[in-house]
Design an enzyme around this catalytic site. Structure first.
Site, mmCIF file in Angstrom:
data_model
loop_
_atom_site.group_PDB
_atom_site.id
_atom_site.type_symbol
_atom_site.label_atom_id
_atom_site.label_comp_id
_atom_site.label_asym_id
_atom_site.label_seq_id
_atom_site.Cartn_x
_atom_site.Cartn_y
_atom_site.Cartn_z
ATOM 1 N NE ARG A 69 -2.989 -1.145 2.957
ATOM 2 C CZ ARG A 69 -3.870 -1.501 3.881
ATOM 3 N NH1 ARG A 69 -5.057 -0.972 3.910
ATOM 4 N NH2 ARG A 69 -3.562 -2.394 4.790
ATOM 5 C CG ASP A 209 7.228 -26.039 6.429
ATOM 6 O OD1 ASP A 209 8.381 -25.825 6.848
ATOM 7 O OD2 ASP A 209 6.324 -26.504 7.141
ATOM 8 C CG HIS A 210 11.611 -21.398 6.817
ATOM 9 N ND1 HIS A 210 10.635 -21.194 7.746
ATOM 10 C CD2 HIS A 210 12.764 -21.468 7.524
ATOM 11 C CE1 HIS A 210 11.174 -21.130 8.950
ATOM 12 N NE2 HIS A 210 12.466 -21.294 8.846
ATOM 13 C CE LYS A 214 15.327 -24.329 8.834
ATOM 14 N NZ LYS A 214 16.135 -23.179 9.208
ATOM 15 C CD GLU A 248 13.100 -20.379 17.519
ATOM 16 O OE1 GLU A 248 13.497 -19.504 16.743
ATOM 17 O OE2 GLU A 248 11.897 -20.592 17.740
ATOM 18 C CG ASP A 267 5.703 -19.845 15.533
ATOM 19 O OD1 ASP A 267 5.454 -19.185 14.506
ATOM 20 O OD2 ASP A 267 6.800 -19.806 16.122
ATOM 21 C CG HIS A 272 8.519 -24.854 10.513
ATOM 22 N ND1 HIS A 272 8.246 -24.497 9.224
ATOM 23 C CD2 HIS A 272 8.520 -23.695 11.229
ATOM 24 C CE1 HIS A 272 8.101 -23.174 9.149
ATOM 25 N NE2 HIS A 272 8.258 -22.667 10.354
#
Ligand code: BG6
Length: 524
Positions: A69, A209-210, A214, A248, A267, A272
């Site tokens: 935008r 899905d990153h 990998k 993490e 999440d 993942h």
């Protein structure tokens, strides 16, 4: 010939840029990013596209059209992307000259995706760019926006004629890439899917899905199915249990508002980690094509024993971090993070014990845990083998315990990417003292090249029209089906949070989950 080809030649000797197969050539196309002013575009997408450009992997004629935008001129957009690249991709070679060549493919069109005129503007700009760059109506749309905009954008694209359903046997342009999360729960994900399928066919939809991009995750299939020696052991006869850890040290990093709605299950677990587990547990596909692989992954999800209100507490653990210390620095608890409610019930830690009811895995517990603000950042899959049938060596360890741990195969997804196999050996000396050692493979020392980022691989695959590493509709549905009862059970039964300190390994209940079956989490 354009700059990208000569760059490929120029850079072929650059070890930093080795890694992807340069012979894969993509036809000229336009890549349109919705949400071009957003964080993901700056942190991941632009660095990935630039890295592909520097490897000569983009088409000879390529257009990247950013839209959002915010009003920007082409020049202002290019400058913002340059700044992002310098900030977030300092590992990539950068010269003013290479940038100028890349930047000549970047364009910007401000558009409000809530209005018809917004799409008309994009359409006009795209057709002018098609004309100028010979991209010939081949368009890939990347939705890097807030999830609430996915449907309005896809519908707007459909209404304006920018996307149309293709036949299954036609080259699948236009394609649409959708970021996670795909739905907020089972019902909303089914609804989203149904409405998207009104505009697009499944083979035009690329759900990112990153984790699947990998290198270490892709290597799971190669490790399992290109080596003949592991697969015969890869079953209930030899494997005692499997532990998947995604830990993490980071907290929610300013994403409190998003995370409050998501929590650890939505999440990380639904997407993942389910994908990761499917790769570890699946049967060999009949071929390495997109559908054969995705069929096998789906069968894994279908074999998961569903959890019910009666079995969830025994098999699923949640946690939320309180204040604590990470690497010696004091950090606040989750409830003290910006945009998080004082009495939040959102889980920042989740651990599950999965039972896979099929021939290969019957009776083998699969434990998986994920958490924010844990003691260490590490993602690994540990396959723990059964003990030898007869104990010949009973050496007490340094704690006086006589139990000898079994062989463990660890696939370390990140960081220090690699694989290690723990095995017993005789310590040199007059006594038969057994020592446990690791046989290690590390990507860094073995290959000495830069590892392409997940987004590089996924964007390239999408440009090639290869959906193998993207989540298929039925996988997303099956995964939500498994997770949904747990989400509901937790929503209906509040817990006394916080229940673990930042910098620890999660709540005590997580250890108890394994202890019930005589197991313990690996000390990482
Ligand atoms: C994202 C989650 O999808 O994956 C984040 O939204 C999480 O909360 C991230 O931190 C983890 O990705 P990676 O590649 O850093 O393991």
């Amino acid at each position: 010939m354009t700059g990208s080809i000569s760059m490929a030649v120029e850079n072929s000797a650059n070890p930093l840029l080795a890694g992807l197969e340069p012979e894969r050539q993509v036809e000229p196309l336009s890549f349109v990013i919705f949400g071009a002013n957003g964080d993901l575009t700056k942190r991941k997408l632009i660095p990935a596209v630039y890295a592909l450009f520097m490897q000569g992997l983009l088409p000879r004629s390529f257009v990247l059209l950013g839209t959002s935008r915010t009003h920007f001129s082409h020049e202002k957009f290019r400058n913002a992307m340059k700044e992002a690249l310098l900030k977030f991709a300092s590992d990539l070679p950068f010269t003013e000259e290479s940038w100028q060549r890349f930047a000549s493919s970047l364009y910007y069109q401000a558009a409000d995706s809530g209005t018809e005129t917004g799409f008309e503007d994009i359409k006009k700009t795209l057709s002018a760019l098609d004309e100028k760059h010979g991209t010939n109506g081949r368009h890939v749309f990347y939705l890097s926006t807030s999830p609430s905009l996915y449907l309005p954008i896809i519908k707007g694209l459909g209404k304006s004629g920018l996307v149309v359903k293709t036949r299954v046997n036609e080259p699948a342009y236009p394609r649409v890439v959708i970021e996670k999360p795909f739905g907020h729960d089972l019902a909303s994900s089914l609804n989203l899917d149904e409405q998207i399928h009104e505009v697009l066919r499944e083979h035009q939809i690329y759900r990112i899905d990153h984790y699947l991009g990998k290198e270490t995750v892709q290597n799971i299939m190669v490790f399992r199915f290109a080596n003949a020696i592991f697969e015969p052991l890869w079953n209930r006869n030899h494997i005692d249990h499997i532990q998947v850890t995604n830990a993490e040290t980071l907290g929610v990093e300013g994403r409190g508002a998003y995370y409050e709605e998501a929590g650890a299950l939505r999440d990380m677990m639904q997407n993942h980690l389910m994908q990761l587990m499917a790769l570890v547990l699946m049967e060999p596909p009949i071929a390495m094509d997109a559908e054969s692989t995705r069929d096998e992954k789906n069968k894994v999800l279908k074999s998961l024993r569903p959890l019910t209100a009666a079995t969830i507490d025994e098999n699923a653990v949640r946690g939320q971090y309180g204040p604590g210390f990470i690497l010696g620095s004091q950090v606040p608890g989750y409830r003290q993070e910006p945009s998080v409610a004082d009495s939040s019930q959102t889980a920042t830690f989740a651990a599950l014990k999965l039972s896979v009811d099929n021939w290969r895995w019957s009776g083998v517990p699969i434990y998986v845990r994920t958490g924010k603000r844990l003691a260490k950042s590490i993602t690994e899959v540990a396959v723990v083998f059964k003990d030898p049938p007869h104990r010949l060596f009973e050496n007490p360890d340094k704690h006086g315990q006589t139990h000898i741990p079994g062989n463990v195969l660890v696939m370390q997804i990140q960081p220090d990417e690699g694989i290690s196999l723990k095995f017993a050996t005789k310590q040199p000396g007059p006594n038969t003292t057994v020592r446990w050692l690791n046989m290690d493979f590390k990507y860094g020392s073995a290959f000495g090249t830069r590892t392409p980022t997940a987004y590089e691989r996924l964007i390239l695959d999408c440009l090639h029209g290869d959906p193998s590493l993207f989540a298929r509709s039925d996988f997303v549905e099956a995964s939500w089906k498994y997770i949904q009862p747990i989400i509901e059970h937790w929503e209906n039964n509040a817990l006394d949070f916080p229940n673990y300190a930042a910098g620890s390994w999660g709540p005590a209940a997580s250890d108890a989950l394994l202890a019930r079956t005589g197991h313990t989490w690996r000390r990482l």
